[in-house]
Design a protein around this motif. Structure first.
Motif, PDB file in Angstrom:
ATOM      1  N   GLU B  35      -7.307  -7.816  -3.894  1.00  9.81           N
ATOM      2  CA  GLU B  35      -7.785  -7.921  -2.513  1.00  9.81           C
ATOM      3  C   GLU B  35      -6.689  -8.487  -1.606  1.00  9.81           C
ATOM      4  OE1 GLU B  35     -11.497 -10.035  -2.662  1.00  9.81           O
ATOM      5  OE2 GLU B  35     -12.444  -8.445  -3.831  1.00  9.81           O
ATOM      6  N   GLN B  36      -5.914  -9.423  -2.136  1.00  8.66           N
ATOM      7  CA  GLN B  36      -4.795  -9.977  -1.356  1.00  8.66           C
ATOM      8  C   GLN B  36      -3.789  -8.875  -1.006  1.00  8.66           C
ATOM      9  OE1 GLN B  36      -4.658 -13.445  -0.454  1.00  8.66           O
ATOM     10  NE2 GLN B  36      -6.738 -13.072  -1.163  1.00  8.66           N
ATOM     11  N   GLY B  38      -4.611  -5.823  -0.526  1.00  7.15           N
ATOM     12  CA  GLY B  38      -5.257  -4.847   0.353  1.00  7.15           C
ATOM     13  C   GLY B  38      -6.034  -3.763  -0.377  1.00  7.15           C
ATOM     14  N   LYS B  40      -9.135  -2.061  -2.480  1.00  9.35           N
ATOM     15  CA  LYS B  40     -10.602  -2.225  -2.545  1.00  9.35           C
ATOM     16  C   LYS B  40     -11.219  -1.401  -3.683  1.00  9.35           C
ATOM     17  CE  LYS B  40     -11.372  -3.238   2.380  1.00  9.35           C
ATOM     18  NZ  LYS B  40      -9.945  -3.319   2.774  1.00  9.35           N
ATOM     19  N   CYS B 100      -5.918   1.891  -4.742  1.00  9.89           N
ATOM     20  CA  CYS B 100      -4.999   0.993  -5.444  1.00  9.89           C
ATOM     21  C   CYS B 100      -5.056   1.325  -6.938  1.00  9.89           C
ATOM     22  CB  CYS B 100      -5.371  -0.473  -5.211  1.00  9.89           C
ATOM     23  SG  CYS B 100      -7.051  -0.907  -5.694  1.00  9.89           S
ATOM     24  N   PRO B 145      -1.130  -0.512  -3.274  1.00 14.31           N
ATOM     25  CA  PRO B 145      -1.212  -1.679  -4.171  1.00 14.31           C
ATOM     26  C   PRO B 145      -1.240  -1.292  -5.654  1.00 14.31           C
ATOM     27  CG  PRO B 145      -2.734  -1.931  -2.339  1.00 14.31           C
ATOM     28  CD  PRO B 145      -2.166  -0.544  -2.233  1.00 14.31           C
TER      29      PRO B 145
END
Lengths: 139, 398
Positions: B35-36, B38, B40, B100, B145
């Protein structure tokens, strides 16, 4: 430029080096396996500062400037870094990771020749000597 | 041992992009960390063996227990990062609606994931032209990510900005580099490596050792990488036999994971040498797993390199825990070679190339020799390798 008085001097030396590579059976055979039209684009060091090698279909021709047609591979760098590279003082793989060499096209074939750079450097030093440029030889 | 007068590349640059975290059970932090970054909706990239062993499930559970959504698990990755599977993986990522990725695996999985992420970032459908370009640095931008959980110790792939992909049509391994291809975060969770069989533990550990030794004897060697490589060697000599003998020993597994990452940081900046060049060719033509091929070639290539790298091998011998006091560099270097042979025996790696049906006939060996001779890593070997030398190295390994 650090090593060259002008771009023409760089083109003369590097084009001559490639002509001599064409006279070396082992290196010519290795270049033949690459089977590409390759442009070494040094134009960031001056207009027209480029050398091309066409080793497609068993041929081996060398020229100055940008060739006609679409090259299979363009390696863009400064004429000074070209001198370092052909002197075996700049590893091309490392240079790519520092963006000193920018690659456009398929480079895997040419990079297979990196182990031959020591032999190329011997030819390059001889070419510089023959052209009266021995002062440029990197120790 | 007094520090010898070792030379290093007068101009060097050293980089290590990814953040690294370590803890047994670290996977529980995956959701927060993604989450850091970005992310989801995560796609997990792994292989069927890790799914069957429940290792991929351990990470999938961590995703489910977090605020992340699991887009799906792609488990079709096999030995060597194959371009056709890379392309399939990118299609899976897009079709699953992922934003991600989480790589859970050894070198093949992590390299496949790196390549997939490059394609996602660049909007490509086929990795082949990118692989052919070899260096993907011009205009490179950060990628979506990407968190990696290495499950072997290992390749160090989680930290290196290079990947080795298999061009199945050309029967060749291609080395591709990209400044942002490595994980944004390498999460070292030794609990994920506890189920690794002894044999694979042994040869992946030898892969890490090879990275450390070649990384600090390559023509690109420099002091920062020396520090990393030497400590990796210390850890590997101490903990690899323990991890092989007692697979559930999380302390040994953890130290091996750290050693593998250290070795990756070392060679990722300095490159490798003759062991990797010869091993890549063995992998491409005979399908020998990379770590195993490295373990076979390592002492042979080291022995060949002694005349050009004795001082550095003396430092390596010292890191191995050998007493080199009063020894001449070449003498200490030979001790290091013997120590590698002894370590291999201790962890049950007794294979030679003969076991993989590599022929002794020189004519039949030439495709292997030519492939190794054209490998990008050859030029980093401390001693210049002619094709005739490579042939002799292979003959010694049969």
């Amino acid at each position: 430029m650090e090593f060259w008085k002008d771009s023409q001097e760089a083109v003369t030396a590097i084009k001559k080096m490639w002509e001599e590579i064409g006279n070396d059976a082992e290196l010519r055979a290795a270049a033949g396996k690459v089977n590409q039209l390759i442009v070494f684009d040094y134009t960031e060091s001056g207009p027209g500062c480029a050398v091309w090698v066409d080793c497609r279909n068993g041929g081996f021709t060398v020229g100055a400037g940008i060739p006609e047609g679409n090259p299979d591979l363009t390696m863009s760098l400064s004429a000074d870094d070209a001198h370092r590279s052909w002197s075996d003082k700049l590893n091309p793989v490392m240079a790519i990771t520092r963006k000193k060499i920018r690659v456009k096209g398929s480079a895997t074939g040419l990079l297979k020749l990196v182990p031959k750079l020591k032999k190329v450097a011997v030819i390059y030093r001889q070419v510089l000597t023959d052209l009266g440029m021995a002062d440029k030889i990197m120790k | 041992m007094k520090y010898p007068n070792v030379k290093f590349e007068p101009l060097f640059s050293w980089v290590n992009r990814p953040r690294i975290m370590y803890a047994p059970g670290l996977r529980s932090e995956l959701g927060f960390e993604m989450e850091q970054l970005g992310g989801k909706k995560a796609a997990i990239f792994t292989d069927k063996g890790l799914v069957a062993a429940g290792v991929a499930g351990m990470v999938a559970d961590a995703v489910k227990n977090s605020g992340l959504e699991l887009a799906g698990i792609f488990d079709s990755i096999i030995q060597d990062a194959r371009i056709d599977i890379i392309n399939q993986g990118a299609a899976f990522y897009r079709q699953s609606g992922a934003d991600c990725m989480v790589a859970v695996g050894g070198g093949s999985v992590m390299d496949t994931a790196k390549a997939i992420n490059i394609m996602i970032g660049g909007g490509n459908d086929d990795f082949q032209p990118l692989a052919d370009q070899a260096g993907l640095w011009e205009g490179a931008k950060p990628l979506p990510p990407h968190i990696a959980f290495p499950t072997t110790a290992g390749t160090g792939c989680e930290v290196t900005s290079a990947m080795v992909v298999m061009d199945s049509k050309a029967h060749a391994k291609l080395q591709v580099t990209h400044p942002y291809c490595n994980a944004d975060l390498a999460m070292l969770d030794p609990e994920l490596t506890a189920k690794l069989p002894a044999k694979i533990t042994a040869f992946t550990g030898m892969d890490a050792l090879t990275h450390a030794i070649e990384g600090m004897t390559s023509t690109g060697a420099e002091p920062i990488s020396d520090a990393l490589g030497l400590h990796a060697i210390r850890l590997i000599f101490k903990y690899l036999p323990v991890a092989v003998k007692s697979p559930e020993d999380i302390d040994a597994r953890g130290h091996m994971l750290i050693a593998s990452t250290l070795a990756g940081m070392c060679f990722g900046n300095t490159m490798t040498g003759g062991v990797h060049a010869t091993a890549h060719a063995l992998g491409a033509l005979y399908g020998i797993p990379h770590g195993l091929a490295n373990s076979i070639m390592l002492p042979i290539v080291m022995d060949f390199n002694v005349p050009e790298a004795a001082d550095r091998y003396m430092m390596i011998a010292d890191a191995m825990g050998l007493d080199v006091t009063g020894k001449k560099p070449a003498e200490a270097a030979k001790m290091a070679v013997k120590a590698v042979v002894a370590l291999k025996k201790k962890i049950g790696l007794t294979e030679t190339l003969k076991d993989f049906k590599v022929p002794k006939d020189q004519e039949k060996l030439m495709p292997l020799v030519e492939l190794a001779g054209a490998d990008g890593q050859v030029s980093y070997n401390p001693r210049y390798l002619e094709e005739a030398d490579i042939l002799k190295l292979y003959l010694k390994a049969i």
